[in-house]
Scaffold this motif. Structure first.
Motif, mmCIF file in Angstrom:
data_model
loop_
_atom_site.group_PDB
_atom_site.id
_atom_site.type_symbol
_atom_site.label_atom_id
_atom_site.label_comp_id
_atom_site.label_asym_id
_atom_site.label_seq_id
_atom_site.Cartn_x
_atom_site.Cartn_y
_atom_site.Cartn_z
ATOM 1 N N ASP A 145 -14.045 -49.177 29.816
ATOM 2 C CA ASP A 145 -14.069 -50.380 30.643
ATOM 3 C C ASP A 145 -14.950 -50.181 31.869
ATOM 4 N N CYS A 146 -15.060 -48.928 32.303
ATOM 5 C CA CYS A 146 -15.825 -48.628 33.509
ATOM 6 C C CYS A 146 -16.311 -47.187 33.440
ATOM 7 N N VAL A 147 -17.533 -46.952 33.922
ATOM 8 C CA VAL A 147 -18.066 -45.598 34.095
ATOM 9 C C VAL A 147 -18.365 -45.435 35.574
ATOM 10 N N VAL A 148 -17.665 -44.508 36.222
ATOM 11 C CA VAL A 148 -17.817 -44.305 37.655
ATOM 12 C C VAL A 148 -18.590 -43.013 37.904
ATOM 13 N N ALA A 149 -19.432 -43.010 38.923
ATOM 14 C CA ALA A 149 -20.222 -41.837 39.272
ATOM 15 C C ALA A 149 -20.370 -41.775 40.785
ATOM 16 N N PRO A 150 -20.568 -40.569 41.337
ATOM 17 C CA PRO A 150 -20.664 -40.434 42.797
ATOM 18 C C PRO A 150 -22.043 -40.708 43.363
ATOM 19 N N SER A 151 -23.048 -40.909 42.510
ATOM 20 C CA SER A 151 -24.387 -41.188 43.031
ATOM 21 C C SER A 151 -25.079 -42.236 42.169
ATOM 22 N N GLN A 152 -25.964 -42.994 42.807
ATOM 23 C CA GLN A 152 -26.753 -43.988 42.093
ATOM 24 C C GLN A 152 -27.715 -43.315 41.114
ATOM 25 N N GLN A 153 -28.136 -42.091 41.436
ATOM 26 C CA GLN A 153 -29.054 -41.377 40.543
ATOM 27 C C GLN A 153 -28.392 -41.072 39.201
ATOM 28 N N TRP A 209 -20.135 -47.239 41.453
ATOM 29 C CA TRP A 209 -20.564 -46.140 42.322
ATOM 30 C C TRP A 209 -19.519 -45.908 43.395
ATOM 31 N N ILE A 210 -18.937 -44.700 43.411
ATOM 32 C CA ILE A 210 -18.029 -44.291 44.485
ATOM 33 C C ILE A 210 -18.498 -42.923 44.974
ATOM 34 N N PRO A 211 -19.085 -42.842 46.165
ATOM 35 C CA PRO A 211 -19.579 -41.549 46.659
ATOM 36 C C PRO A 211 -18.457 -40.540 46.843
ATOM 37 N N ASN A 212 -18.808 -39.272 46.717
ATOM 38 C CA ASN A 212 -17.867 -38.201 47.025
ATOM 39 C C ASN A 212 -17.464 -38.272 48.493
ATOM 40 N N GLY A 213 -16.313 -37.698 48.783
ATOM 41 C CA GLY A 213 -15.861 -37.608 50.167
ATOM 42 C C GLY A 213 -15.453 -36.189 50.500
ATOM 43 N N ARG A 246 -9.759 -44.244 49.167
ATOM 44 C CA ARG A 246 -9.502 -45.684 49.316
ATOM 45 C C ARG A 246 -10.306 -46.489 48.298
ATOM 46 N N ALA A 247 -11.550 -46.067 48.048
ATOM 47 C CA ALA A 247 -12.386 -46.778 47.071
ATOM 48 C C ALA A 247 -11.816 -46.639 45.661
ATOM 49 N N PHE A 248 -11.335 -45.455 45.312
ATOM 50 C CA PHE A 248 -10.711 -45.283 43.993
ATOM 51 C C PHE A 248 -9.428 -46.098 43.898
ATOM 52 N N ASP A 249 -8.628 -46.096 44.936
ATOM 53 C CA ASP A 249 -7.388 -46.871 44.936
ATOM 54 C C ASP A 249 -7.694 -48.352 44.704
ATOM 55 N N GLN A 250 -8.677 -48.873 45.414
ATOM 56 C CA GLN A 250 -9.039 -50.282 45.256
ATOM 57 C C GLN A 250 -9.573 -50.571 43.856
ATOM 58 N N ALA A 251 -10.397 -49.649 43.331
ATOM 59 C CA ALA A 251 -10.949 -49.849 41.989
ATOM 60 C C ALA A 251 -9.850 -49.811 40.941
ATOM 61 N N TYR A 252 -8.921 -48.859 41.059
ATOM 62 C CA TYR A 252 -7.821 -48.772 40.101
ATOM 63 C C TYR A 252 -6.991 -50.050 40.109
#
Length: 386
Positions: free
Chosen positions: A150-158, A176-180, A373-379
């Motif tokens: 349903d979704c492929v998430v990665a920490p960089s646009q590259q 896109w969800i950057p690392n923290g 927070r970004a992962f929580d919102q996406a989930y």
């Protein structure tokens, strides 16, 4: 009228490695597991690592029951272990016990893609690198399997761009969800603390210390780093190099250090559990890989107030603003790497400005809290949970 508590999300995380390991993807997963709100998530981690169940995993997951850990060892995805893991996970998912299934690395992704689909369960693939280990056949296979996610998430646009190019990943499935990085754990230290750490590593107070945190594996290109250091050491004999990490190339790198005549100037510490204490004692952080997704090591060094020298590959260029927070150099170019090291060695004021800018950028754009927070919102959006 009292507001009802948010519904709990039942999250199943599949990973090829043990979360007790010290690599960037393992640190990412530990952070995610321990920092997602416990009152809103029930988390199960299934490890496909074939090396056994390390007792240290309980230590790494912090106190309390942040997650249930299940170990399903898999040597080869097409072998008995792979089939056994697939049967077990199919039963777990078919029973309706999860809202989200998220996989990390190739084995986990393949199993995730083959799990039964049922209403109300979302399947996510988390891609952490540029796919440098994937063969042409495996990339071909993922072109056909990616629609199963349903979704492929990665920490960089590259990374997402490479997936679109090599695996025909559709834009509508990308996230896109950057690392923290934990900026409270990784931060600059005052001079007395720096001096004490240096003394523990047998580093002189006036030494100019370059450091790298990376597994000793071919793609991290320690051979280039050691070659470049030997060149600049001839001009700056007070320079020292600290290599934090272990791996299959340890013997080869040690031999290279000796053959170049810089054994007295290089410290190979292995992987240290107190890396956050060691980094602030360095003067310059380095990562010279031939390929990178989005490096946690770079973020941790920047958070520790270090100017960076990194190769201009993958997500590195999203983290290191060349000329502002560090310098970017081509991969597999020891000569250019040595030039960058010499430039920072010769200019303490530049190192200081870049280190401060690096810390400020991490605090502003790459905090651990923002990532979780970004992962929580996406989930919650993907699982349609209020």
């Amino acid at each position: 009228m009292q507001t009802p508590a948010p519904a709990r999300i039942r999250l199943l995380l599949l990973t090829d490695t043990s979360i007790a390991f010290s690599g960037g993807s393992e640190r990412f997963l530990r952070n995610l597991v321990t920092l997602l709100p416990r009152d809103r998530y029930d988390i199960t981690v299934v490890q496909l690592d074939a090396g056994g169940f390390p007792e240290s995993e309980k230590h790494h997951l912090a106190d309390g029951d942040a997650a249930r850990i299940v170990h399903l060892p898999v040597e080869a995805i097409y072998g008995r272990g792979g089939l056994r893991a697939l049967r077990t996970l199919r039963s777990m998912v078919a029973g309706g016990g999860f809202d989200i299934v998220q996989s990390h690395h190739e084995k986990s992704d393949l199993i995730n893609a083959l799990l039964p689909r049922r209403p109300g369960c979302v399947h996510i693939s988390n891609r952490r690198d540029m796919g440098y280990k994937k063969s042409a056949k495996l990339k071909w296979l993922f072109r056909h399997l990616n629609p199963r996610f349903d979704c492929v998430v990665a920490p960089s646009q590259q990374i997402l761009g490479e997936l679109a190019r090599s695996e025909a990943l559709e834009a509508g499935r990308m996230l896109w969800i950057p690392n923290g990085v934990d900026t409270q754990r990784f931060h600059p230290r005052p001079p007395p603390a720096r001096a004490a750490i240096r003394q523990s590593l047998s580093l002189q107070a006036d030494a100019l210390v370059f450091g790298c945190v990376a597994r000793l594996t071919p793609e991290k290109r320690h051979v280039d780093l050691v070659d470049a250091f030997a060149r600049m050491h001839a001009t700056f004999p007070q320079a020292r190099l600290v290599l934090l990490g272990d791996g299959p190339l340890q013997g080869e790198i040690e031999a290279r250090v000796v053959s170049l005549g810089v054994a007295g100037a290089v410290r190979m510490t292995g992987m240290r559990p107190d890396v956050e204490a060691i980094l602030p004692a360095l003067d310059v952080g380095m990562l010279v890989s031939s390929t990178e997704g989005m490096s946690n090591a770079i973020l941790e060094m920047m958070a520790s107030g270090l100017p960076m020298i990194a190769t201009d590959v993958g997500g590195n260029r999203s983290l290191v603003a060349s000329g502002a927070t560090g310098l970017l150099v081509p991969a597999r170019a020891p000569g250019r790497l040595a030039e960058a090291m010499l430039a920072l060695a010769a200019d303490p004021a530049l190192r200081h400005r870049m280190g401060e800018a690096a810390r400020q950028r991490v605090e502003r754009e790459f905090s651990l809290a923002a990532m979780v927070r970004a992962f929580d919102q996406a989930y919650r959006r993907l699982a349609d949970v209020a």
